[in-house]
Design an enzyme around this catalytic site. Structure first.
Site, PDB file in Angstrom:
ATOM      1  N   SER A  10       6.271  22.302  14.667  1.00 56.52           N
ATOM      2  CA  SER A  10       6.809  22.673  15.973  1.00 56.52           C
ATOM      3  C   SER A  10       5.772  22.421  17.051  1.00 56.52           C
ATOM      4  O   SER A  10       4.699  23.032  17.060  1.00 56.52           O
ATOM      5  CB  SER A  10       7.197  24.152  15.994  1.00 56.52           C
ATOM      6  OG  SER A  10       7.485  24.566  17.306  1.00 56.52           O
ATOM      7  N   HIS A  35       9.690  18.956  15.393  1.00 57.23           N
ATOM      8  CA  HIS A  35      10.545  20.047  15.860  1.00 57.23           C
ATOM      9  C   HIS A  35      10.236  20.352  17.314  1.00 57.23           C
ATOM     10  O   HIS A  35       9.093  20.647  17.680  1.00 57.23           O
ATOM     11  CB  HIS A  35      10.306  21.292  15.003  1.00 57.23           C
ATOM     12  CG  HIS A  35      11.297  22.391  15.239  1.00 57.23           C
ATOM     13  ND1 HIS A  35      12.560  22.393  14.672  1.00 57.23           N
ATOM     14  CD2 HIS A  35      11.205  23.520  15.989  1.00 57.23           C
ATOM     15  CE1 HIS A  35      13.204  23.487  15.056  1.00 57.23           C
ATOM     16  NE2 HIS A  35      12.413  24.184  15.859  1.00 57.23           N
ATOM     17  N   ASP A  37      11.155  22.750  20.404  1.00 58.04           N
ATOM     18  CA  ASP A  37      11.761  24.018  20.800  1.00 58.04           C
ATOM     19  C   ASP A  37      12.082  24.004  22.288  1.00 58.04           C
ATOM     20  O   ASP A  37      11.180  23.952  23.130  1.00 58.04           O
ATOM     21  CB  ASP A  37      10.810  25.170  20.495  1.00 58.04           C
ATOM     22  CG  ASP A  37      10.725  25.474  19.009  1.00 58.04           C
ATOM     23  OD1 ASP A  37      11.783  25.677  18.391  1.00 58.04           O
ATOM     24  OD2 ASP A  37       9.603  25.509  18.473  1.00 58.04           O
ATOM     25  N   MET A  39      13.470  26.100  25.317  1.00 59.28           N
ATOM     26  CA  MET A  39      13.689  27.493  25.718  1.00 59.28           C
ATOM     27  C   MET A  39      13.955  27.576  27.209  1.00 59.28           C
ATOM     28  O   MET A  39      13.334  26.848  27.992  1.00 59.28           O
ATOM     29  CB  MET A  39      12.455  28.337  25.366  1.00 59.28           C
ATOM     30  CG  MET A  39      12.074  28.306  23.908  1.00 59.28           C
ATOM     31  SD  MET A  39      10.639  29.376  23.596  1.00 59.28           S
ATOM     32  CE  MET A  39      10.346  29.027  21.854  1.00 59.28           C
ATOM     33  N   HIS A  68      15.772  21.991  18.821  1.00 62.33           N
ATOM     34  CA  HIS A  68      16.262  23.358  18.646  1.00 62.33           C
ATOM     35  C   HIS A  68      16.550  23.949  20.017  1.00 62.33           C
ATOM     36  O   HIS A  68      15.627  24.264  20.775  1.00 62.33           O
ATOM     37  CB  HIS A  68      15.191  24.161  17.893  1.00 62.33           C
ATOM     38  CG  HIS A  68      15.551  25.583  17.647  1.00 62.33           C
ATOM     39  ND1 HIS A  68      14.631  26.498  17.158  1.00 62.33           N
ATOM     40  CD2 HIS A  68      16.704  26.270  17.812  1.00 62.33           C
ATOM     41  CE1 HIS A  68      15.210  27.674  17.029  1.00 62.33           C
ATOM     42  NE2 HIS A  68      16.460  27.568  17.435  1.00 62.33           N
ATOM     43  N   MET A  70      17.337  26.670  22.199  1.00 60.40           N
ATOM     44  CA  MET A  70      17.368  28.116  22.424  1.00 60.40           C
ATOM     45  C   MET A  70      17.726  28.346  23.882  1.00 60.40           C
ATOM     46  O   MET A  70      16.934  28.869  24.692  1.00 60.40           O
ATOM     47  CB  MET A  70      16.018  28.729  22.060  1.00 60.40           C
ATOM     48  CG  MET A  70      15.785  28.769  20.568  1.00 60.40           C
ATOM     49  SD  MET A  70      14.121  29.307  20.122  1.00 60.40           S
ATOM     50  CE  MET A  70      13.273  27.720  20.180  1.00 60.40           C
ATOM     51  N   MET A 139      16.477  31.759  11.417  1.00 58.36           N
ATOM     52  CA  MET A 139      15.301  32.213  12.147  1.00 58.36           C
ATOM     53  C   MET A 139      14.614  33.311  11.341  1.00 58.36           C
ATOM     54  O   MET A 139      15.234  34.315  10.986  1.00 58.36           O
ATOM     55  CB  MET A 139      15.682  32.735  13.527  1.00 58.36           C
ATOM     56  CG  MET A 139      16.166  31.665  14.500  1.00 58.36           C
ATOM     57  SD  MET A 139      14.939  30.374  14.821  1.00 58.36           S
ATOM     58  CE  MET A 139      13.545  31.324  15.456  1.00 58.36           C
ATOM     59  N   GLY A 144      11.633  32.783  20.646  1.00 59.52           N
ATOM     60  CA  GLY A 144      11.102  32.912  21.998  1.00 59.52           C
ATOM     61  C   GLY A 144       9.617  32.699  22.122  1.00 59.52           C
ATOM     62  O   GLY A 144       9.132  32.323  23.186  1.00 59.52           O
ATOM     63  N   GLY A 147       3.747  31.911  16.867  1.00 55.98           N
ATOM     64  CA  GLY A 147       2.702  32.769  16.334  1.00 55.98           C
ATOM     65  C   GLY A 147       3.127  34.165  15.930  1.00 55.98           C
ATOM     66  O   GLY A 147       2.297  35.048  15.737  1.00 55.98           O
ATOM     67  N   ASP A 175      12.516  28.818  10.388  1.00 59.87           N
ATOM     68  CA  ASP A 175      11.645  28.700  11.564  1.00 59.87           C
ATOM     69  C   ASP A 175      11.104  30.066  11.940  1.00 59.87           C
ATOM     70  O   ASP A 175      11.872  30.972  12.242  1.00 59.87           O
ATOM     71  CB  ASP A 175      12.447  28.099  12.721  1.00 59.87           C
ATOM     72  CG  ASP A 175      11.611  27.860  13.972  1.00 59.87           C
ATOM     73  OD1 ASP A 175      10.404  28.129  13.947  1.00 59.87           O
ATOM     74  OD2 ASP A 175      12.193  27.395  14.973  1.00 59.87           O
ATOM     75  N   GLY A 176       9.765  30.196  11.884  1.00 56.96           N
ATOM     76  CA  GLY A 176       9.131  31.422  12.329  1.00 56.96           C
ATOM     77  C   GLY A 176       8.207  32.021  11.294  1.00 56.96           C
ATOM     78  O   GLY A 176       8.658  32.437  10.232  1.00 56.96           O
ATOM     79  N   GLY A 177       6.911  32.022  11.569  1.00 55.46           N
ATOM     80  CA  GLY A 177       5.964  32.613  10.642  1.00 55.46           C
ATOM     81  C   GLY A 177       5.822  31.855   9.340  1.00 55.46           C
ATOM     82  O   GLY A 177       5.360  32.417   8.343  1.00 55.46           O
ATOM     83  N   GLY A 197       4.481  25.969  13.150  1.00 56.34           N
ATOM     84  CA  GLY A 197       3.779  25.694  14.393  1.00 56.34           C
ATOM     85  C   GLY A 197       2.299  25.958  14.281  1.00 56.34           C
ATOM     86  O   GLY A 197       1.495  25.054  14.080  1.00 56.34           O
ATOM     87  N   SER A 198       1.912  27.229  14.385  1.00 56.60           N
ATOM     88  CA  SER A 198       0.493  27.573  14.355  1.00 56.60           C
ATOM     89  C   SER A 198      -0.153  27.244  13.020  1.00 56.60           C
ATOM     90  O   SER A 198      -1.361  27.002  12.958  1.00 56.60           O
ATOM     91  CB  SER A 198       0.304  29.060  14.683  1.00 56.60           C
ATOM     92  OG  SER A 198       1.084  29.883  13.831  1.00 56.60           O
TER      93      SER A 198
END
Length: 222
Positions: A10, A35, A37, A39, A68, A70, A139, A144, A147, A175-177, A197-198
């Site tokens: 991401s 990816h 994002d 927003m 994606h 959002m 998700m 939003g 990290g 997606d996420g963590g 991402g991170s």
């Protein structure tokens, strides 16, 4: 032998001042998809970028652009993102009252259609649109921000989505963590595309290949 999952870094976690270079770096490092994002500061509490930025970086890679959305409403912007170079376009089940229509529109634009569900949204919300989609995005944090900490209950949710999909040719994306620590359980549950991402954009770009390999579950091979 089970297939290795796809990794879709991401760019939300990249250095935006060097976005083109960052995309080239993760391409060279072994990213499967890119990816993006999107927003709007309305559907989620953050603002990133729009179709003009997607268009501006489209030429730097031939990898799949996984867009994606959002944003709410999404429908007025679908054509713009398609023209900008999106390959997969994912809309949220929560972002509008006419999810079926939104997915039909994406398909008519000649793009792969994805549907995303937030942590509080039950998988039953997408049951009646499964025959329209190519991808389900679960998700694993609240959307939003990058990290955030992974929500463990997401693993069981992925399992339920996998059962609901059955034999349909639909990929499950998370997606996420997502990291080297959380990815294995998600893959066992049925996830096939890992957005990270991170976990990817950390340290020097020379380390991106090792970061991607670690998320994918391959160690000591780069």
């Amino acid at each position: 032998m089970a297939h290795l999952p796809l990794v879709a870094p991401s760019v939300l976690s990249s250095d935006f001042s060097r976005l083109g270079e960052e995309i080239k770096a993760i391409d060279a490092a072994g990213a499967d998809w890119i990816h993006l994002d999107i927003m709007d500061g309305h559907f989620v509490p953050n603002i990133t970028f729009g179709p003009e930025i997607v268009k501006a970086v489209r030429h730097v890679t031939t990898k799949i652009f996984d867009v994606h959305l959002m944003i709410a409403p999404a429908d007025p912007y679908l054509e713009a993102f398609a023209e900008a170079g999106a390959d997969v376009m994912t809309v949220h089940a929560e972002a509008g009252p006419h999810l079926h229509r939104s997915l039909q529109h994406i398909k008519k634009l000649g793009k792969k259609a994805g549907v995303a569900i937030n942590p509080a949204t039950p998988e039953s919300a997408i049951e009646y649109v499964l025959d329209l989609v190519d991808l389900v995005l679960v998700m694993t944090v609240n959307p939003g921000f990058g990290g955030q900490s992974f929500i463990p209950a997401s693993v069981e949710k992925v399992e339920r989505v996998r059962k609901m999909i059955g034999m349909r040719p639909i990929r499950i994306e998370v997606d996420g963590g997502v990291s080297a620590e959380t990815a294995p359980a998600l893959v066992r549950a049925g996830a096939e595309v890992l957005v990270a991402g991170s976990a990817v954009f950390k340290g020097d770009p020379a380390g991106y290949a090792a970061n991607i390999a670690a998320v994918r579950g391959v160690r000591g091979s780069v």
